[in-house]
Structures are given as structure tokens and as C-alpha cells.
Design a protein around this motif. Sequence first.
Motif, PDB file in Angstrom:
ATOM      1  N   ILE A   6      56.355  26.778  41.018  1.00 40.57           N
ATOM      2  CA  ILE A   6      57.074  28.402  40.579  1.00 40.57           C
ATOM      3  C   ILE A   6      57.783  28.715  41.793  1.00 40.57           C
ATOM      4  O   ILE A   6      59.279  28.642  41.498  1.00 40.57           O
ATOM      5  CB  ILE A   6      56.358  29.039  40.182  1.00 40.57           C
ATOM      6  CG1 ILE A   6      55.851  29.136  38.895  1.00 40.57           C
ATOM      7  CG2 ILE A   6      57.297  30.555  40.019  1.00 40.57           C
ATOM      8  CD1 ILE A   6      54.581  30.030  39.050  1.00 40.57           C
TER       9      ILE A   6
ATOM     10  N   LEU B 114      61.300  26.553  41.797  1.00 40.55           N
ATOM     11  CA  LEU B 114      62.109  27.386  40.566  1.00 40.55           C
ATOM     12  C   LEU B 114      62.178  28.627  41.073  1.00 40.55           C
ATOM     13  O   LEU B 114      63.602  28.789  40.578  1.00 40.55           O
ATOM     14  CB  LEU B 114      61.771  27.200  39.038  1.00 40.55           C
ATOM     15  CG  LEU B 114      61.103  26.171  39.193  1.00 40.55           C
ATOM     16  CD1 LEU B 114      60.400  26.483  37.213  1.00 40.55           C
ATOM     17  CD2 LEU B 114      62.196  25.360  38.418  1.00 40.55           C
TER      18      LEU B 114
ATOM     19  N   TYR C 203      66.978  30.024  25.696  1.00 43.10           N
ATOM     20  CA  TYR C 203      65.720  30.463  25.963  1.00 43.10           C
ATOM     21  C   TYR C 203      65.108  29.552  26.119  1.00 43.10           C
ATOM     22  O   TYR C 203      64.346  29.417  26.959  1.00 43.10           O
ATOM     23  CB  TYR C 203      65.378  30.429  24.936  1.00 43.10           C
ATOM     24  CG  TYR C 203      63.870  31.510  24.655  1.00 43.10           C
ATOM     25  CD1 TYR C 203      63.276  33.133  25.468  1.00 43.10           C
ATOM     26  CD2 TYR C 203      62.772  30.549  23.623  1.00 43.10           C
ATOM     27  CE1 TYR C 203      62.170  33.600  25.444  1.00 43.10           C
ATOM     28  CE2 TYR C 203      61.563  31.415  23.363  1.00 43.10           C
ATOM     29  CZ  TYR C 203      61.058  32.083  24.334  1.00 43.10           C
ATOM     30  OH  TYR C 203      59.728  32.834  23.976  1.00 43.10           O
ATOM     31  N   ASN C 204      64.612  27.803  25.557  1.00 44.76           N
ATOM     32  CA  ASN C 204      64.538  26.718  25.677  1.00 44.76           C
ATOM     33  C   ASN C 204      64.595  27.227  27.345  1.00 44.76           C
ATOM     34  O   ASN C 204      63.367  26.308  27.845  1.00 44.76           O
ATOM     35  CB  ASN C 204      64.426  25.764  24.964  1.00 44.76           C
ATOM     36  CG  ASN C 204      64.326  26.553  23.299  1.00 44.76           C
ATOM     37  OD1 ASN C 204      62.554  26.793  23.921  1.00 44.76           O
ATOM     38  ND2 ASN C 204      64.605  26.642  22.644  1.00 44.76           N
ATOM     39  N   GLN C 205      65.358  26.546  27.743  1.00 44.35           N
ATOM     40  CA  GLN C 205      66.010  26.363  28.586  1.00 44.35           C
ATOM     41  C   GLN C 205      65.205  27.103  29.888  1.00 44.35           C
ATOM     42  O   GLN C 205      64.993  27.510  30.891  1.00 44.35           O
ATOM     43  CB  GLN C 205      66.983  26.086  29.279  1.00 44.35           C
ATOM     44  CG  GLN C 205      67.802  25.120  28.348  1.00 44.35           C
ATOM     45  CD  GLN C 205      67.655  23.986  29.122  1.00 44.35           C
ATOM     46  OE1 GLN C 205      67.618  23.413  29.909  1.00 44.35           O
ATOM     47  NE2 GLN C 205      66.959  22.894  28.039  1.00 44.35           N
ATOM     48  N   ARG C 206      64.447  28.696  29.704  1.00 38.16           N
ATOM     49  CA  ARG C 206      64.247  29.472  30.694  1.00 38.16           C
ATOM     50  C   ARG C 206      62.859  28.752  30.881  1.00 38.16           C
ATOM     51  O   ARG C 206      62.238  28.140  30.563  1.00 38.16           O
ATOM     52  CB  ARG C 206      63.933  30.561  30.161  1.00 38.16           C
ATOM     53  CG  ARG C 206      64.738  32.004  30.806  1.00 38.16           C
ATOM     54  CD  ARG C 206      64.574  32.847  29.726  1.00 38.16           C
ATOM     55  NE  ARG C 206      63.364  33.607  30.049  1.00 38.16           N
ATOM     56  CZ  ARG C 206      62.689  34.454  29.823  1.00 38.16           C
ATOM     57  NH1 ARG C 206      63.015  35.315  28.544  1.00 38.16           N
ATOM     58  NH2 ARG C 206      61.425  34.724  30.463  1.00 38.16           N
ATOM     59  N   VAL C 207      62.499  29.247  32.668  1.00 40.73           N
ATOM     60  CA  VAL C 207      61.603  28.696  33.183  1.00 40.73           C
ATOM     61  C   VAL C 207      60.377  30.334  33.067  1.00 40.73           C
ATOM     62  O   VAL C 207      59.250  30.245  32.241  1.00 40.73           O
ATOM     63  CB  VAL C 207      61.000  27.653  34.126  1.00 40.73           C
ATOM     64  CG1 VAL C 207      60.457  27.815  35.128  1.00 40.73           C
ATOM     65  CG2 VAL C 207      62.874  27.029  34.005  1.00 40.73           C
ATOM     66  N   SER C 208      60.814  30.901  34.110  1.00 41.60           N
ATOM     67  CA  SER C 208      59.444  31.888  34.474  1.00 41.60           C
ATOM     68  C   SER C 208      60.625  33.226  35.312  1.00 41.60           C
ATOM     69  O   SER C 208      61.639  33.097  35.087  1.00 41.60           O
ATOM     70  CB  SER C 208      58.936  31.114  35.044  1.00 41.60           C
ATOM     71  OG  SER C 208      58.200  31.918  36.729  1.00 41.60           O
ATOM     72  N   MET C 209      59.728  34.197  35.088  1.00 38.71           N
ATOM     73  CA  MET C 209      60.119  35.319  36.072  1.00 38.71           C
ATOM     74  C   MET C 209      60.492  34.451  37.493  1.00 38.71           C
ATOM     75  O   MET C 209      59.811  33.873  37.933  1.00 38.71           O
ATOM     76  CB  MET C 209      59.451  36.280  35.682  1.00 38.71           C
ATOM     77  CG  MET C 209      57.963  36.354  35.956  1.00 38.71           C
ATOM     78  SD  MET C 209      57.266  37.659  36.743  1.00 38.71           S
ATOM     79  CE  MET C 209      58.567  38.457  38.342  1.00 38.71           C
TER      80      MET C 209
END
Lengths: 656, 295
Positions: free
Chosen positions: A49, A52, A650-656
Motif C-alpha cells: 500500500i 501506492l 473504479y476498477n483501476q482504483r486501488v485503495s484509500m
Amino acid sequence: MWPTWMNMLGWWQWAILLAVPPAIISLYFLKLRRRPVEVPSTYLWSRSIEDLHVNSIWQRLRRNLLLLLQLLLLLLLIVALLRPAWRGEQLIGHRLVFLIDNSASMKATDERPNRLERAKRRALALVDEMRSGDVGMVISFADTARIEQMRTGDRAALGRAIRAIKPTDRSTSLVEALQVAAAQADPRQIAQAAEEENTTAVDSLPATAYILSDGGFGPVSESTLGNLRPVYIPIGRSSPANVAILTFAVRRHESQEDYLRALARLKNFSPKKVDVEVTLRLDGKLKDADRVAIEPGQTRRIAFDLGEVDSGVLRLSVAASDCFAVDDEAWVAVNPVRPAEVLLVTPGNQPLELALTTRSAAKLAHVVVEPTSFLKTQQYATAAAGGADDLIIYDRCRPTTMPQANTLFIGNVPPGEGWSRGEPVAAPRIIDTDPTHPMMQWLAMDDVVLREGRPIGVPPGGDILIDSDAGPMLVIAPRETFQDAATGFLLVEEEEGGQVGRTTWPIRPSFPMFVLNTLGYLGGGVQEPGHRSARPGHPITLEAATGGSISVVHPDGQATRLEAVRAGRRRFSATEQLGVYEVRSGGRTVSRFAVNLFDPRESDLAPRGALDMGAEKIAGRSGWEAARREIWRPLLLLGLFVLIVEWYIYNQRVSM
Amino acid sequence: MSTTSTLLSPELLARLEKMELLSRKIFRGRMKGERRSRRKGQSVEFADFRNYVPGDDLRFVDWNTYARLERLFLKLFLEEEDLHFYALLDASASMDFGEPTKLRYAQQLAAALGFVGLVRGDRVKIETLGQAAAARSSVFRGRRSMWRLFDHIESFVPGETVSLAQGVKNFCLRNSGKGIVVLIGDLMDKAGYEPALRYLLAQQMDVYVVQVLSAEEIDPELVGDLRLVDCEDGDQADVTVSAPLMKRYKQTLAAFVESARDFCTRRGMVYLLVRNEVPLEEMITDYLAQRGLIR
């Protein structure tokens, strides 16, 4: 153009719909509920994380992007539900004729940049509305019509033709344009044309004529329309300001022959009273100026005393800040006085010869007197056929063929068709004269007594100048470019013991006046120095004593060479520009003439709301079919696209 | 003392009996054994001669040389001693994952290696990281100790909370002897595995590092928005599982394994990564044999 809206939902449906955006936003403020999962170690996860998180601002943006995309999607849905639409123009029919007025009044600048450009834009917009399979045709018209583009379905070609239309200074007449358009719309004619061109014949559908004009033309008879369905699209704003010069001419001063006087008539077409400055320039130098106040719709005459002017160009201009500049200027060309060449063929006519040798007459004309036997000589034949004389007066004789000159027959009629004489009538009484004709101006004929007269049959186009109780006694009629006048009475008659007067006219003051008028009018342009004026686009006859070619220099400096058509007279028709044209021969200016608009109908800029088509009146825009052009489909497609983009992000989104 | 154990199957035990632990180094043992030692002593294997000095055991004088040269030489023989084998297990809570659990797998591995050591008469010590520095652990020697050893290993339970470095440090304090040490664990210590390995390195032992990872760690099957909770320290990580994140995780894992392998190789340690799904027999006969720990 703003879209119009159409409400599709009830109030409670709107309430639900409008509650969705706040709901989406509040959902975004609520933290995402995550499912707890126990893992051996978060060590590797944290490190993944962290990698990213290096671009976490982008992450945050991306999250906000999703919110924005969702809101955008919703906005699109709401707008689509409102069913926005633009009011489009639906063309009537599939055969279209675009009649575009390019007369002088279309140069008015009340529409920006001018009326013609506005009309062209409207026409282009109409062409854009054409559906596939529609065919169109472009005609520009002023006082004549011109086919700019033949029937075609090629919208690009129609657009090019419309864009290529140039303004003119001509007056307006719709008749010819409608005739041309109707000829194209007439299925029989089209079929004929198709046969000739060996193409397939077309069916007989009526055509729609879109008339883009300010309506400054006279009534058109309904029969002209033929198979056309006219749609009038008025161009121009209501009540534009305009002050126009309606006439401008130069006259000799009544009392002093050598002095010239410039007369002009101005009209205020504006709805308000105007106060304009009028300036008169001679060869570019200020000659005189005046200030004139004109009430709305009223005409004012103004006069300028010019003094002795031998020759030059007079230019009258009105300093009016109106939207039509074409009628704010007028020109008069004052040509040097050239004495007319006059041939008098007579067995002897003392009063006439006397009247022709007065001082005033000598200024106007160079008179040669020949006996009637002269008509049989070769010299006469050459001179008559070559147009050497401006005026030939035949006293009690007549030639076998008419000469290339104006003629006056005394006691006889010309040998052409149309002319005839009645039986002699004793003591006919003069009952009427035509004082408006230049030959009859300032003549008081009531004290003239005729001993005998033969009434003259008026040929086609002829005018009666002196009418008697027995019939016309003096008639004038045109012949080609010439004028022939004939009297039904004699002035003198040979009797034993000399000449005897057959009328009291020679001893009346009106007789020498008549002779002077005749020398001026039939002798050729010497009396009125400024009469050489033409309407734009109309032909003018130019006279030059010498044979061979002459050249005409246009107001813009361009020159046209003219070959002699017949007897030194030439027709010049390239009078498209307003201004003064110079006739040059052998390198020097022979004469000048002016082309002026002088058309109250063109100067009256107020657009006509309806066209007068005989019994029918065609109101402007009456033929428009409003078409609602809805855009909710593209809006929904756009919404779908936004949804796809959102899903991808949205699908490319990873995490907060 | 039980006589049954589920740690190792009889078949595996039979195979292990034929094996022996190998050391790349020669250490001094504590007792007589089967291993060649640096010490000179009483084996049958000749090592060297040296001059007799008074006080030497006359039994080792080479009389044949004396007869020829009339000088006294002492014959030296290589000593054969026992080998110290240590297995150090991570019994933290994180080892309680997988099927079988990583700890169970580590126990089996330790048992197998310990059994080989017992068979060959080596000193075998199996400890966990959580064992206190002062606590003495029992030493196993000889075949007889097998069941005791197994019982000892079976007694390990997951849930120790000591860090990797501290555990290794305690181990080093407890055991000063040289020998082979096999560290079995997942190396997932947030403070890093490097300090721990350095302690072992300082002991100058023959170090083997066996990293046991479960299938869940190598190929996590997680979906959705999750809050990952560390079973040891309760640390949380909020993740939304996605393809890029999984890719990133695997990259991180590969980098971690590679750095550990690199760290060990550079320092003369043997590193071995094991999935808990690999059968133990295959693990011992192939992986460990290839790495040279066992023959």
C-alpha cells in the motif's frame, strides 16, 4: 438560440430525482465500511500500500473523480429528462428554390454586416436543413434574375453558390426571378429538359420558393408563381433610418441661360425627423452646402445656383448617419455644350429659318438649309445614313428612307409604319398641349390659330404634343434610338406672290420658344446639361461624332472599349456601378454620364411583412414548420459513456 | 512418554534413518561422536606426527620410527566428535495459518531433522524463539531420545509474542556451542529479519534459514473492501482488493523473498523458501538434500 424544455416528470418524481445528488455526496462523506479479515501479517500489505500511497493525491483525486463522474451522470440524466430541444426549421417539400435578393437595398446595414449577408446566412441555414434526396436551386435577383446554381442535391455546391452572390446597385423586381424559378419547377419543362439532356425524367412535385428579400418590389401577379409554393423570409429590421436623394439634376436658370441650377429632391424614410447636411461638390471641390430638416416620410426639394459651369462632375452628398449609403450620393455630369448639327430641307420657309437663326438658336445649333432637291443627292444619302446630323427638319417634303437622326416633319409624316394622316380639316382648334414634354415647355398655344390641318395617326409609343378638336396636330414617336416628330399643319405655303402663312403661330412668342425646345430636345442633349443619366444596370446610348471605337471609363477606373454599332451610336450596358462614367475617344474625354440609384422603392428600407401576390398575400415566415430537435438521445449516450468511464476508473482504483 | 507421534510417518522415519546431517564447517564437538573434529584425539584416522614432550601419553609414541631414527615421535589421530544440531522455530501467532499450519510444518521439519541427528548420534536441540534467555532446554542425543524429542516438539503452541531478533538473541545467549542451526519461520517481522540473522552469523554457526509461507500469503484469495488485521499486533490496513494491488503485493513478496535470499547468500547462510503445501518428504529429500543440509 436557447433550447426549449419539456417537463417529463411530476413534482414528487422530481423530488426523488433531486434527492439523489445529495444522497451520493453524503454517501461519499460516510466512510466505506470494510470487512475485517485476519491475516498472518500486514507487513507485506502495508508495504504494497505504501508504494501506492506515493501518489496518494492522485488516489484522492481519483476518488473525487468518481464522485464527480457520478454527479455528472446524474446531471445528464436530469437534463435528458427535461427533454431539451432546439427549434429547428423544417423545410417544406423536397424541391427547393432559394431566391436571394441582391438589389441595392440589400446593402443596408441594419442587419450586420448587411442584409444580403444576413439573407445568405439564412439561406445557408436552410440548405443545412436539407435532407438527403432534396434538390435545391439558387437564384439571385435584382431587376433581373440570375441562376447561381442549377438544381442539385449537392449541398456544398448550393452553399458555394449562395456564398458567391455579390450585392448590386440595381432595383428590385421579383417577376423575372419567379418566372425562372417557376420554369424550373414546372414538371413539363423539367421533363423536356430531361429529355434534352437524355436523363431520367423527374416526377411532378411542386417546388417551394424561399424568397429571401426585404420585399422592396412591386406586386407580383399570382400567375407568375406557376407550380411554385412561395415562402417569404423577410430580411431587415423594422423602421431603419434612411435619407435618400431621389432626384438630382441640373437645369439652366430660367432667366439667365448661361447659368446652371442644381435641383435635388430628398426624402426622409426614417420614422423620426432628421436634420442633414447636404454638400455639393464640383470636380471634388466644395461648391455649396446646405442644412435641411425633413419630417418623417416627407420630401424636400433643394436648389443650388451654380453660376456658369462649362463642364464638370457635380456630386451631391447627404451626410446622414443612416444604414443605407448607396442613396446618400448622386452625380450629374455637365458636358461641354456642343451645338447640334441641324439640317433644314425646305422649299423655303422664312419664319422657320428666321427662328433658327436667333442668337439663342445659334448657340444651340448649327443650321444648314438645303432645298428639297438635296434629298436626291449622294451627299444627303451619305450624311443621312452616317448620322452626320443630329436633327433633320423636313418641311413639306419627306425622304424615302428614314435617316440616322432625329427628325421633325412639317406638314407631313415620316414614311415608316404606324404613321398616317387624316383628311384636311379646316381651322382645327388647339384644345390641348403636353406641357410636361421638353418640346412643349413654357409654350402658351391658346392664341395660335391654324388655317388648315390634317390629324395625325399616333404610331405605337407616340405622344400627342398638340391636340386639336380635329385630332392630333403634333405627334412625337420613338424610332430605334431616335425620335420623330410630325405636325399636321403647315407653317407657310407657296402661293403666287410668295409665301403665305398658314397659321398665326410664327408671329406668336411661343414659336421661337418651340424652335429652341426642339433644337434642345431633338438636337441632342444641349439644352439640359445633366440629362445624361442612367439607372444602374440599364443600358445607355452613347453618341460620338467620330467613327471607330470609344472607351468608357467606369467609376472604379476600369475601362470598356465599345465598337460603333450604327452611325456613331453605341449602346453601353455595363452600368452596374453608381457614379460618373467617362466616354473617351482618341485619348480625350468626349462626354460623361452618371449612374444614380434614384429609386424610392429601394430607398424605403422598411421590410415588407407580406408579399403582394395578386389576390394572395404571403406573410413573412408563414411557411415555416417548426421542428423540435431533441437532444436527449445524445445526452443518454453521453451518460452511458460517463458510466463506462466511471466503472473503468473504479476498477483501476486501488485503495484509500 | 508416548510412543506414537503424528509428526512423522513411519515411512519417512525409515527413509530418514539412512540420512545424516551435513555441515559445511568442521566444529569441535562436546562428546565423542561420529563426526570428524578439529581436535586431535583417538580415532583410527591418522592426522600427523609431532615431537614427544615429557608428559605425553606413551601409548601414542610411534615405536617403529624410534627404532629407525632413535627419536621419539608422537602419532596424532583425528578426533571424532558429535555435531551440535539446533532447530529454532518461530511459534508466533502468525505461524498458526495455513493448512497445515506453518507451525505444524515447521515442527515436522524440525522433528525430521532432529531425528536424523539423533540417529547419527548428534546433539539435537529444538527450541522456539519465545524461550526465555535463561531457560535451559533439554538436549537430545541418541535414538532413544526420539520420542522425547517428538513430545518436546509437539509441545510447542502458537502465540509467542517475542520478536524475531529478540528470540534469536536469546537463543544465542543460551547456546554458545558451534554447530548447525536451522531457523524455521516466516520472517515476517516488522522490525526486519536482518538483525536476527546477524546474531546467528556472529555465532559462527552453519546457518540454514527456512522460510515457511502459507498458500494464503503467496496467493491471497481476498476480494472486496477489507480491513486487514494483523494477528500478532492488531495492526490494521484498509485495502480495496484490485488487480493492480494484487500485482503490487506479489511484487512486494517477490522482492522480500529475493532480498532475504540475497542477504543470506552474501553472508554464507543457506536460504530456503517453502510453501506449507509441499509434502514434507519431498521437502527433505529434494530441497534440503539439494541445499546440502542432509545426505
